[in-house]
Each structure stands twice: as C-alpha cells, then as structure tokens.
Design an enzyme around this catalytic site. Sequence first.
Site, short mmCIF file in Angstrom:
data_model
loop_
_atom_site.label_atom_id
_atom_site.label_comp_id
_atom_site.label_asym_id
_atom_site.label_seq_id
_atom_site.Cartn_x
_atom_site.Cartn_y
_atom_site.Cartn_z
N GLN A 1 -7.73 0.12 4.17
CA GLN A 1 -8.45 -0.51 5.29
C GLN A 1 -9.88 -0.97 4.92
OE1 GLN A 1 -7.35 -1.53 8.12
NE2 GLN A 1 -5.36 -0.54 8.18
N THR B 1 9.88 -8.17 -12.06
CA THR B 1 9.19 -9.43 -12.31
C THR B 1 8.09 -9.62 -11.27
OG1 THR B 1 11.21 -10.33 -13.20
CG2 THR B 1 9.52 -11.93 -12.57
N ASN C 1 -7.09 4.15 9.59
CA ASN C 1 -6.59 2.90 10.18
C ASN C 1 -6.59 2.93 11.69
OD1 ASN C 1 -4.52 4.81 9.06
ND2 ASN C 1 -3.21 3.70 10.48
N SER D 1 -3.93 -3.02 -0.21
CA SER D 1 -2.80 -3.83 0.24
C SER D 1 -3.31 -5.20 0.67
CB SER D 1 -2.12 -3.12 1.42
OG SER D 1 -1.09 -3.92 1.93
N HIS E 1 -2.16 -7.63 2.56
CA HIS E 1 -2.03 -8.22 3.90
C HIS E 1 -3.09 -7.73 4.88
CE1 HIS E 1 0.21 -5.08 6.36
NE2 HIS E 1 0.40 -4.59 5.15
N CYS F 1 7.06 4.67 18.55
CA CYS F 1 8.19 4.74 19.46
C CYS F 1 9.39 5.27 18.68
CB CYS F 1 8.49 3.36 20.02
SG CYS F 1 9.65 3.43 21.36
N GLY G 1 0.82 -1.21 0.00
CA GLY G 1 0.00 0.00 0.00
C GLY G 1 0.86 1.26 0.00
N1 PLP Z 1 -2.58 3.01 4.26
C1 PLP Z 1 -3.25 2.63 5.35
C2 PLP Z 1 -4.55 3.29 5.69
C3 PLP Z 1 -2.75 1.61 6.15
O1 PLP Z 1 -3.42 1.23 7.24
C4 PLP Z 1 -1.52 1.01 5.79
C5 PLP Z 1 -0.92 -0.04 6.64
O2 PLP Z 1 -1.17 -0.12 7.83
C6 PLP Z 1 -0.87 1.44 4.63
C7 PLP Z 1 -1.43 2.45 3.90
C8 PLP Z 1 0.43 0.85 4.20
O3 PLP Z 1 0.23 -0.42 3.63
P1 PLP Z 1 1.45 -1.43 3.48
O4 PLP Z 1 1.74 -1.97 4.83
O5 PLP Z 1 0.96 -2.48 2.53
O6 PLP Z 1 2.57 -0.65 2.91
#
Ligand code: PLP
Length: 386
Positions: free
Chosen positions: A181, A239, A153, A201, A203, A327, A74
Amino acid sequence: MSEPAIYYFDNNATTRIAPEVLEAMLPFLRECWGNPSSTYAFGRQVGEHLDRARARVAALINAEPREIIFTSCGTESNNSAIHSALVTQPAKRHVLTTAVEHSASTKFCALLQQQGYIVTFLPVASDGGLNLELLEQSIRPDTAIVSVMWANNETGVLFPVPDIAAICRRRGVLFHTDAVQTPGKLAIDVREVEVDFLSLSAHKLHAPKGIGLLYLKRRVKYQPYIVGGGQERGRRGGTENVANIVAFGRAAELAMASLEAENTRVRALRDKLESAILGGIPGTSRNGAKEPRLPNTTNIAFDGVEAEGILMLLDQAGICASSGSACTTGSLEPSHVLTAMGCDAARARSSIRFSLGIYNTEADVDYLVQCLPGLIARLRASAPAA
Ligand code: PLP
C-alpha cells in the site's frame, strides 16, 4: 456509449491504469511480443525493455535491479518470502507476524499452522499500533522470519518498519515487509531501512493487475516458490509478463513523481472528507490512529448502520468504497483488522473505508460529502430499533 459517472474512493483495492502506463505497455502486446529469453534480436530487444523496467522499479525503493524478482502479484510475493525463509532454514519453524496483515499473509500463515509450523500473530492496540517490546520478546531462537506490513490496507495505519527492521537485524532474524500500500504515498529506501524481503503490487500504483515484485536483499538465501525455466536469475520460473512489467516500470516512475501530490493534495482531500463526515454526521468515529497514517485512507464507523447497506446506496449514487468485511457463505464476516483492534462485531460491520488517489478531485469529495448524510439518515430511519 458514454461511461456512467464514477466517484472512485477505493484506491486501496485497485487503481485506474494511468494513460501514460497504458501507452508504455501497448507496444509489448502489439509489435514487440518476442520472448525476452530468446537469442535472436527480436526477443533480445524485448529483454532490454525488461531490464529498463527492472531498473525503474528498483529505483522506486532504491534497490539494485538484481534485487528485484517479478512475481504475479503481491499475494505471491508475500507467500514466496515466508516460504523461502522456512525452507532455507529448516531447523526454524516459527513465524512472527501480526493479527492485522492482509489475507495474502494471514491465510498463508494459517496454512503453515496446519502443516505443523508455529505462527505468532501479534495483537495490536485499539488505535492499530504495535507494541515493539512485545514484538522483540516474541522473537524465539527458532524464528525463521518476522513478517510485518508497512501500511495497513484497511485503516492506513503505518507500522514503525524502520524500528522493526533494526530489531530484526540486531536479533539476526530475517524480516519481510508487505509494502503493497505504500508506493507513491511513502518514500521507501531499502538502503536506509534494511529489510530482507519487501512486497509490492503494480495494480495499487496505476498499473495493471497481475504483476508484483519481491525485493530480495543481496546475499539473502532464497528458495524459489515457483520453479520452472531459469527466469528471474532462477528465482521465479515462468515466461515474464513483459507488457505488465514495462507498465510497472512506467508506473514506478510516475509514483515517485506523485509522492508530493499524494502527501499534499490527496492528503488535504482525505482530511476534508474525514472532517466533513466526523463533524457533520452524528454517531461517526474514525478507526485507527490519525497519525502516522497513509495520506489517502480513512476508515469510519457509522453507528447503527450496516456497511453493506451504506455500500449499496453509495453504489446507486455512483460512489465506489469498501468495507473490510468479507462476505462468506452469505453472511458478513467482520473485518479481522478491526476485530484485532478491539472493535465489537457491530462496529466492525458498520465501518467503511474510503481510499483516495491522484485522480480524485475536490468535486468528487464534495459530491460524497453531499450524498452521505441523507443516505445514513435513511438507513438509520429504516433500521429496526435496538
Ligand atoms: N498486501 C496488501 C497490504 C494489500 O492491500 C493487498 C491487496 O489488496 C495485497 C497484499 C495483495 O496484493 P495482490 O492483489 O497484488 O495479490
């Protein structure tokens, strides 16, 4: 070795890979390892799976497969969209965004400022909401792009992206939304909500880390961020990460199917957790509007206790959650999102985000609700008197 019990309430950080997704991707790590750009059948057939996955992720947002550019994450998608808008319109040097975007956008914008670009970070209200009149007034003749996230997020607060897209269309400005999100939680249709760029994204939707996408509306000019081979129709060199892309495709199908569960079962679990905390633990309050909000997220301030301490005791109880505080150099930097909402540093440092997902059960919530009051009381008892 048996796995320790984990009570996972950090689905906005990352999600467990769905067994169906793992199953779908494994052949591309074992047998089908050819290069999809190769001319021989062993590679070509991998390319066919790539096409199928592209169609599946496109369907998640009702895009055309050719409008999908696979990226590494992302963060890359956000960087790429803003970068492209600036380099394809060299006379425009202004970016309009908000103060509560993910660091994948804000840090990139800060870098742009250092390079002489002008960035406006729109403020938000105390409930996390955006003033659309102010947004429209802030569009300038030299605005290259408006970049506003769909769902926050940290708080789960949703921005009125359909309205923002309409404003940008009317004003003739490119619009990017970070929708990282949203999958599985919100139905997105890019034919209805006309955005020029949209980031996702994998994951965050039960697929592996290291794969994302940038939706690029047809006929919008694009300048690649990463150049090299002619992959992704010349729009992103490198790739293709085939196994991850196949996983993303399968996860997209599952996310569409889980939309209802997220909005009923997961929402009910989140609401149960939130009311148990707010009603059962004194000195607690929610950060951000109740609605419109993602169905899985709640962000709570616990007066008089540091999030760091809460997270440590939760961890000892096998519970994963997070705070938006970063942190840096050994001290806790209060979350920029909560700070932008007007929280003072003490409140921002005492806030915890719980983000649920399709694998959470009622028993998980009961366990968390049972652990929290004692844990907060312990921390308050040991806190130095103010
Ligand atoms: N944008 C938002 C709102 C997210 O919550 C996150 C990841 O927590 C990202 C972008 C970044 O995504 P990635 O971890 O795939 O780089």
